[in-house]
Design a protein around this motif. Structure first.
Motif, short mmCIF file in Angstrom:
data_model
loop_
_atom_site.label_atom_id
_atom_site.label_comp_id
_atom_site.label_asym_id
_atom_site.label_seq_id
_atom_site.Cartn_x
_atom_site.Cartn_y
_atom_site.Cartn_z
N LYS A 31 14.78 -18.14 -14.05
CA LYS A 31 15.59 -17.29 -14.48
C LYS A 31 15.54 -15.85 -13.97
CE LYS A 31 17.09 -20.17 -18.09
NZ LYS A 31 16.69 -21.41 -17.08
N ALA A 32 16.98 -15.56 -13.69
CA ALA A 32 17.19 -14.16 -12.77
C ALA A 32 16.33 -13.19 -13.51
CB ALA A 32 18.46 -13.79 -12.61
N GLU A 33 16.12 -13.11 -14.62
CA GLU A 33 15.45 -12.00 -15.22
C GLU A 33 14.23 -11.58 -14.85
OE1 GLU A 33 16.66 -14.46 -17.06
OE2 GLU A 33 15.02 -14.79 -18.75
N LEU A 34 13.57 -12.76 -14.29
CA LEU A 34 12.13 -13.02 -13.89
C LEU A 34 11.90 -12.26 -12.50
CD1 LEU A 34 10.84 -16.28 -15.21
CD2 LEU A 34 10.84 -14.13 -16.48
N ILE A 35 12.96 -12.11 -11.86
CA ILE A 35 12.53 -12.07 -10.34
C ILE A 35 12.00 -10.46 -10.10
CG2 ILE A 35 13.98 -11.54 -8.26
CD1 ILE A 35 13.73 -14.33 -9.08
N PRO A 36 12.42 -9.55 -10.87
CA PRO A 36 11.89 -8.04 -10.50
C PRO A 36 10.27 -8.28 -10.88
CG PRO A 36 13.73 -7.90 -12.29
CD PRO A 36 13.46 -9.42 -11.79
N LEU A 37 9.79 -8.81 -11.72
CA LEU A 37 8.38 -9.11 -11.87
C LEU A 37 7.72 -9.95 -10.93
CD1 LEU A 37 8.50 -9.88 -15.92
CD2 LEU A 37 8.30 -7.70 -14.61
N MET A 38 8.62 -10.92 -10.58
CA MET A 38 7.94 -11.76 -9.42
C MET A 38 7.71 -11.10 -7.98
SD MET A 38 9.63 -15.56 -10.73
CE MET A 38 8.90 -16.53 -9.31
N GLU A 39 8.19 -10.00 -7.96
CA GLU A 39 8.28 -9.37 -6.61
C GLU A 39 6.87 -8.81 -6.43
OE1 GLU A 39 10.82 -6.62 -4.90
OE2 GLU A 39 12.59 -7.45 -5.16
N VAL A 40 5.93 -8.58 -7.48
CA VAL A 40 4.74 -7.99 -7.47
C VAL A 40 3.77 -9.26 -6.94
CG1 VAL A 40 2.75 -7.12 -8.75
CG2 VAL A 40 5.33 -6.64 -9.46
N THR A 41 2.97 -8.84 -6.18
CA THR A 41 2.25 -9.61 -5.37
C THR A 41 1.58 -10.36 -6.43
OG1 THR A 41 2.18 -8.29 -3.43
CG2 THR A 41 0.51 -9.68 -3.30
N GLY A 42 1.37 -11.53 -6.27
CA GLY A 42 0.51 -12.46 -7.20
C GLY A 42 1.22 -12.75 -8.58
N ILE B 260 -2.48 -9.05 2.03
CA ILE B 260 -1.86 -7.76 1.40
C ILE B 260 -2.80 -7.15 0.31
CG2 ILE B 260 0.07 -7.01 -0.05
CD1 ILE B 260 1.17 -7.71 2.66
N SER B 261 -3.35 -7.85 -0.43
CA SER B 261 -4.10 -7.48 -1.70
C SER B 261 -5.36 -6.73 -1.09
CB SER B 261 -4.53 -8.67 -2.62
OG SER B 261 -3.51 -9.20 -2.81
N GLY B 262 -5.89 -7.30 -0.20
CA GLY B 262 -7.32 -6.64 0.52
C GLY B 262 -7.04 -5.26 1.06
N LEU B 263 -5.71 -5.11 1.72
CA LEU B 263 -5.65 -3.97 2.32
C LEU B 263 -4.67 -2.72 1.73
CD1 LEU B 263 -5.02 -5.22 6.16
CD2 LEU B 263 -6.88 -3.89 5.12
N SER B 264 -4.15 -3.42 0.50
CA SER B 264 -3.15 -2.35 -0.15
C SER B 264 -4.00 -1.00 -0.78
CB SER B 264 -2.57 -2.99 -1.56
OG SER B 264 -1.68 -3.94 -1.36
N SER B 265 -5.16 -1.34 -1.16
CA SER B 265 -6.28 -0.19 -1.63
C SER B 265 -6.39 0.80 -0.36
CB SER B 265 -7.49 -0.74 -2.02
OG SER B 265 -8.00 -1.57 -1.06
N PHE B 266 -6.49 0.20 0.61
CA PHE B 266 -6.70 1.21 1.94
C PHE B 266 -5.53 1.84 2.16
CE2 PHE B 266 -10.60 -0.15 4.19
CZ PHE B 266 -11.15 -1.05 3.14
N LEU C 291 3.95 -1.15 -5.31
CA LEU C 291 5.29 -1.31 -4.97
C LEU C 291 6.33 -0.42 -5.35
CD1 LEU C 291 6.99 -3.52 -3.57
CD2 LEU C 291 7.15 -4.70 -5.88
N LEU C 292 6.07 0.10 -6.46
CA LEU C 292 6.96 1.17 -7.16
C LEU C 292 7.01 2.34 -6.11
CD1 LEU C 292 8.97 1.80 -9.58
CD2 LEU C 292 6.79 2.69 -10.63
N GLY D 36 7.18 -15.21 2.62
CA GLY D 36 7.82 -15.69 1.47
C GLY D 36 9.21 -15.09 1.28
N SER D 37 9.49 -14.57 0.02
CA SER D 37 10.70 -13.81 -0.08
C SER D 37 10.64 -12.32 0.25
CB SER D 37 10.71 -14.12 -1.73
OG SER D 37 10.14 -13.48 -2.52
N LYS D 38 9.41 -11.93 0.68
CA LYS D 38 9.43 -10.62 0.93
C LYS D 38 9.81 -10.05 2.51
CE LYS D 38 7.47 -10.67 -3.13
NZ LYS D 38 6.00 -10.53 -3.41
N GLY D 39 10.40 -8.69 2.56
CA GLY D 39 10.30 -8.22 3.82
C GLY D 39 11.91 -7.86 3.95
#
Ligand SMILES: Nc1ncnc2c1ncn2[C@@H]1O[C@H](COP(=O)(O)OP(=O)(O)OP(=O)(O)O)[C@@H](O)[C@H]1O
Ligand SMILES: [Mg+2]
Length: 1078
Positions: A984-995, A364-370, A1045-1046, A383-386
């Motif tokens: 903690k739930a508040e961290l989830i939005p940040l953890m959505e970001v790959t890496g 994902i990291s490698g192809l996102s720029s493409f 992502l945004l 993982g938790s994505k999809g």
């Protein structure tokens, strides 16, 4: 770079869709012996504790709940049900439920099923031309604005690219600030100039460019553009505005680039439509693609075999393809170019299936720029994505990058929503995994379903370790291409006592003497290091990297410690500051904790790498290794298949994985880590062996790779039974004849002669269906039941029997929707039913018990003293849970005092024990303290938690299908959230970001970055200053991933707006064409 051994096999594959003659069915012998051929066990024993028998799900669609990280690190994944931007998801769901989204039924699938056509795949060998130059054309560069805008190249290019590319640029432009991987200095492609070269392939200039959007690189021909513009502009403007401080000339440069790109995409599209032979600027793709490969990956020139493969007639005709080359042969690039052709030229979605979560994320990291540059979405299914079903994009196409399990779920949901034809191409990396356990069975089901339901989807599989390719070719109706090319020479050595021998196939016994080990060992030293590991590693480290594969996890830690005890203190000085940073970072992400082994070894540049580490730790260590700060990993065999961590030298400490002797495939994968292209100039492997193993090792190095065999029937409840349930549930095949035909077309069907000794495929099919009926998961349709089909002994395979059709029962649907392993669906039903009678709701313990994965419990070995201690500390209400489920204090006490007790249901007792672990974890949210309390590795506890979260979600979906369990629904929604977001739930939005993992998310949150929007708009330079131990590269990666992502979320909303404003196509009195115009 010789490619002499390249060969192309021509093969005619015949897919049997015809009904086989009934006589021949009867002629088959009876009694089964389903030989697995290669009964590979996963890694060492401990690794399988949390191994492959787990399940997870994500959303209302059937989702496989095992995820690929498991075999690698025993992880369960969490899931995306409660993922960030819930409101977006809700809207998306609503949008997807609109009637017109269900109308596009393309029903070729079922018709194809009975097609009599036999596909003949032909392959003509094309002349292999010179390597295709991949150099930037001056003219193109000027047009795209690179040359005439004076701008810091880093700032320009790095604006929105993810980690791997950022790393590349740092190496390229900023080597002084690099952490200093010594090996990277050897990249000759890195140092060579990319600036000028005449283009070898023609560039198609376009005189009439299409209308282009202001900012994003895509072809816009739709009349919707204006309507979409306001929201889009707003978003874009905001983001561009925020980014302006960093890249003042960005928009202009980007605009120019995008104009050019749109033109080229259109030309390429036309080219591909008009003639298959007339290639576009770069394999039918815009020349920008070639530039991106130079820029992001440093690939300037395709290898000869890559060019040959891409220009095969069969490839251009979109036939299915299997290709096989040694490790590091450059297989990925070919697949990527074909994927880009599909996305950009043929405008279809693409699915890429990779074996592990970590690899998906890397890709994902490698192809996102493409994706950003070329205008397509890169969507993560791991993982938790999809999202199930995937969001329906209207303009841009999607590249889904998925683990094997998520890939299967994705295909299921596309079939269910009748969108499977939107998938133009499926690429499977490490195709040999089709022969490995339940994961292999899942991969086989996925591919068989695609073959059966979509005639237009092309399948491409690649691998370095394939032997019986013919079977796979027949299954996939595919052409085969192979070559022995490997860009970096790999030398294989064996070490016996003090002597090193080179593996030499020409020598009489397969090896020739190379040298004696030049290292003086005292007697004490000999005792400590009888295998001379220190002598071997110090020939390489610290300037080059080295991997030492060990048979078990414990052994990894011991070896790491032993080496560091012996290493000279001089090693401490090498990159001292950076290593100190690594230790600080490790503490930081683990709330001040640090593993004592790592504390001791990291100062020497050494670490262990296995599933006992938490994800955060693993990621940090891998980064440090890749950057050259750590130079030696002691690891288990899982690293070979799991992570892209190459080394100058690979040492196999013994020819064993756990207690099993090495397989040829495993050996090849492990030594294949040595000497990666562009990183090392040479690579070498050394297998250490004892005299007693010599004979076996000599066989190991000389014999061919193991064959791979279908696991579909071997993995009964996770294979054939699950398959049949889903075939009927998804209405892919609902009568006996069709189901049988489906089975004939599977990999198992192809190998039936080898795998089935005494029973026929027909019998296996009928028996499995009967089994599902007996379990109450399927029912025969009533009209046809009077004959009593599927009673033992009444199978005749008559015409009439072929017509018997089935439907799924409520329990069957619940199991299918919940993706419950059918081995456990009875137990689950009973447990839930019992729970209805007396659920203890004073605490979460009882609910946790109900959602503790069965398979993990069956492999757990409680420490009875700890069990007793933990039990004693529970409140009376909590203790009551144990009594209700059937475990008494008396029993635990007796066990703790060492008494042998029989007649106890181990599954219940073990499950309760794991529930205690989870319960404690939910209360304390600190993996380290729970790990200490229960004396379990922290990595295992992390897996248990994600496993329970996944299973809880499965149970929820199970209950949703069964009215009697309505009461559980609300409870399980909450519990699933609690388990998923134990952090903690508040961290989830940040953890959505790959890496961004937990530790980093916590830091960011504390610094005021509380949402995706905060991260997407962050300035990396400010981040570096405010966040401890964050490198520039990481900061840029985080910001660019967040932006992507945004952007994707915003696009999805935009598309929804459009859809809401559109007049329904089935609006009374309006014909379809006029709706389109509207
Ligand atoms: N034409 C090329 N020129 C230079 N480097 C290349 C070229 N093609 C691929 N590479 C580089 O070679 C390395 C190995 O390629 P890749 O990962 O595709 O190997 P692979 O065949 O998939 O090996 P494995 O079986 O180990 O997965 C990568 O770093 C890739 O960027
Ligand atoms: Mg590969």
């Amino acid at each position: 770079m010789d490619e002499g051994c390249s060969r192309i096999r021509r093969r005619v594959s015949v897919r049997k869709r015809n009904r086989p003659s009934l006589e021949s069915l009867f002629a088959a012998p009876t009694a089964a012996e389903l030989k697995s051929g290669d009964e590979e066990k996963e890694d060492e024993d401990e690794e399988t504790v949390s191994g492959s028998r787990r399940r997870k799900t994500m959303d209302v669609q059937p989702v496989e709940n095992i995820d690929s990280e498991e075999d690698m690190f025993g992880d369960y994944d969490s899931f995306a049900e409660n993922s960030f931007l819930a409101q977006v998801d809700d809207l998306e769901q609503k949008y997807l439920q609109l009637p017109e989204h269900r109308k596009h039924a393309t029903d070729h699938a079922i018709e194809d099923l009975c097609s009599e056509s036999i596909k003949h795949n032909t392959l003509s060998i094309t002349t292999v031309g010179d390597c295709t130059e991949l150099k930037i054309d001056e003219h193109t560069k000027n047009q795209s604005g690179h040359e005439d805008v004076s701008v810091d190249p880093e700032a320009d290019v790095l604006y929105d690219i993810p980690s791997s590319q950022v790393l590349f640029f740092e190496n390229l432009y900023n080597s002084s600030s690099d952490l200093g991987d010594p090996s990277t200095e050897e990249r000759d492609w890195n140092s060579s100039s990319h600036k000028t070269a005449n283009e070898e392939l023609p560039i198609n200039n376009v005189e009439h460019p299409q209308q282009t959007d202001e900012s994003s690189s895509k072809v816009r021909t739709s009349s919707d553009v204006n309507r979409r513009k306001s929201l889009k502009d707003h978003l874009k403007n905001t983001m561009t505005g925020n980014a302006k401080a960093q890249t003042p000339v960005f928009s202009r440069t980007k605009q120019l680039k995008e104009t050019l790109l749109s033109e080229e995409i259109n030309v390429a599209k036309k080219t591909i439509e008009s003639s298959l032979d007339d290639l576009g600027p770069f394999y039918s793709l815009p020349s920008k693609v070639r530039d991106l490969y130079v820029q992001f990956k440093g690939i300037e020139k395709l290898y000869e075999w890559q060019h040959a493969c891409l220009t095969l007639n069969s490839v251009q005709e979109r036939k299915n393809l299997i290709y096989s080359l040694p490790t590091s042969g450059g297989k990925t690039l070919v697949a990527e170019i074909l994927m880009l052709q599909e996305l950009l030229c043929r405008r279809k979605d693409v699915l890429m299936i990779l074996p592990y979560v970590a690899i998906v994320q890397e890709k994902i990291s490698g192809l996102s720029s493409f994706g950003i540059e070329l205008g397509f979405f890169v969507e993560e299914y791991a993982g938790s994505k999809g999202k199930f079903p995937p969001i329906k994009r209207r303009e841009k196409k999607s590249l889904y990058i998925a683990t094997i399990e998520k890939g299967h779920s994705l295909v299921n949901s596309l079939i269910e929503t009748e969108r499977i034809n939107s998938l133009g191409l499926v690429v499977v990396d490490e195709l040999h995994m089709i022969g490995e356990g339940s994961r292999g069975a899942i991969l086989e089901m996925t591919l068989a379903k695609i073959l059966y339901t979509s005639k237009t989807t092309q399948i491409i599989g690649m691998s370095a370790t394939l032997n019986n390719v013919e079977d796979l070719q027949e299954f996939l109706q595919a052409e085969y291409y192979t070559s022995q090319f490997r860009p970096v020479e790999l030398k294989e050595y064996l070490k016996i006592k003090d002597a090193i021998y080179e593996v030499d196939s020409k020598a009489e016994n397969g090896m020739t003497f190379s040298r004696l080990l030049n290292y003086k060992y005292s007697d004490t030293l000999k005792k400590m290091d009888p295998d001379h590991l220190v002598a071997l590693v110090t020939e390489v480290i610290p300037n080059y990297s080295c991997l030492v594969f060990c048979p078990t996890k414990k052994n990894c830690e011991n070896v790491a410690e032993m080496i560091c005890k012996i290493l000279s203190k001089e090693y401490l000085k090498h990159k001292e500051k950076e290593k100190h940073e690594v230790i600080k970072n490790l503490k930081n992400i683990s709330s001040g904790n640090l593993c004592p082994v790592l504390k001791h070894t990291i100062p020497f540049g050494v670490a262990y790498h296995h599933s006992g580490l938490t994800c955060d730790e693993r990621k940090l260590l891998e980064e440090a290794y890749s950057a050259g700060v750590l130079c030696l990993f002691t690891c288990t065999s899982t690293l070979a298949a799991g992570v892209n961590l190459p080394a100058r030298r690979v040492i196999l400490r013994a020819p064993y994985v756990a207690k099993e002797f090495l397989k040829r495939n495993q050996y090849k994968q492990m030594i294949g880590r040595a000497g990666r292209a562009g990183i090392d100039s040479t690579g070498e492997s050394i297998l250490i062996l004892q005299e007693k193993d010599k004979q076996q090792v000599l066989e190991l190095i000389s014999r061919p790779l193991e064959n791979c065999y279908s696991q579909l029937v071997q993995e009964f409840t996770k294979g054939i039974q699950t398959l049949f349930l889903s075939l009927i549930g998804l209405k892919i095949a609902t009568n006996l004849g069709d189901i049988y035909h489906f089975m004939s077309g599977t990999f198992f069907g192809v190998q039936q002669k080898i795998l089935l000794k005494e029973r026929s495929l027909w019998e296996i099919t009928v028996e499995s269906l009967r089994y599902l009926i007996e379990k109450g998961l399927l029912q025969k349709d009533t009209i046809l039941t009077e004959k009593g089909l599927l009673q033992k002994g009444t199978i005749h395979g008559s015409e009439e029997e072929f017509q018997y059709s089935f439907h799924i029962t409520k329990l069957g649907r619940a199991s299918f929707k919940g993706t419950i392993d059918l081995a456990y669906c009875d137990s689950l039903y009973k447990d839930l039913k019992k729970g209805l009678e007396g659920l203890v709701l004073e605490s979460l313990l009882h609910l946790i018990y109900l959602t503790t994965p069965y398979d993990m419990a069956s492999q757990c070995h409680p420490d009875w003293m700890i069990y007793f201690r933990q039990f004693s500390q529970l409140s009376p209400a909590e203790q009551n849970v144990a009594v209700v489920v059937g475990v008494s204090e008396n029993f635990i006490g007796k066990k703790a005092s060492g008494q042998a007790i029989r007649k106890v249901d181990k599954n219940i007792v073990n499950r309760l024990y794991l529930s205690f672990v989870l319960y404690t974890l939910l209360k304390e949210t600190n993996i380290w303290s729970v790990s200490e309390k229960f004396n379990m590795p922290r990595g295992y506890i992390q897996n248990l938690l994600s496993g329970a979260a996944a299973f809880s979600s499965c149970v929820l979906h199970f209950c949703e299908e069964l009215e009697e369990f309505w009461v559980y629904r609300a409870l399980l929604v909450e519990l699933t959230k609690k388990l998923t977001y134990c952090v903690k739930a508040e961290l989830i939005p940040l953890m959505e970001v790959t890496g961004v993992l937990e530790g980093r998310a916590r830091q960011l949150y504390n610094a005021g970055y509380k949402s995706l929007m905060h991260l997407a708009n962050a300035n990396p330079e400010v981040l570096i200053k405010t966040i401890d131990h964050l490198s520039r590269r990481q900061a840029k990666q985080i910001v660019s991933s967040a932006k992507l992502l945004l952007h994707e979320k915003a696009e999805a909303l935009q598309e929804e707006v459009e859809e809401l404003l559109r007049l329904p196509s089935d609006f009374p009195g309006i014909v379809a064409s006029s709706v389109e115009k509207a």
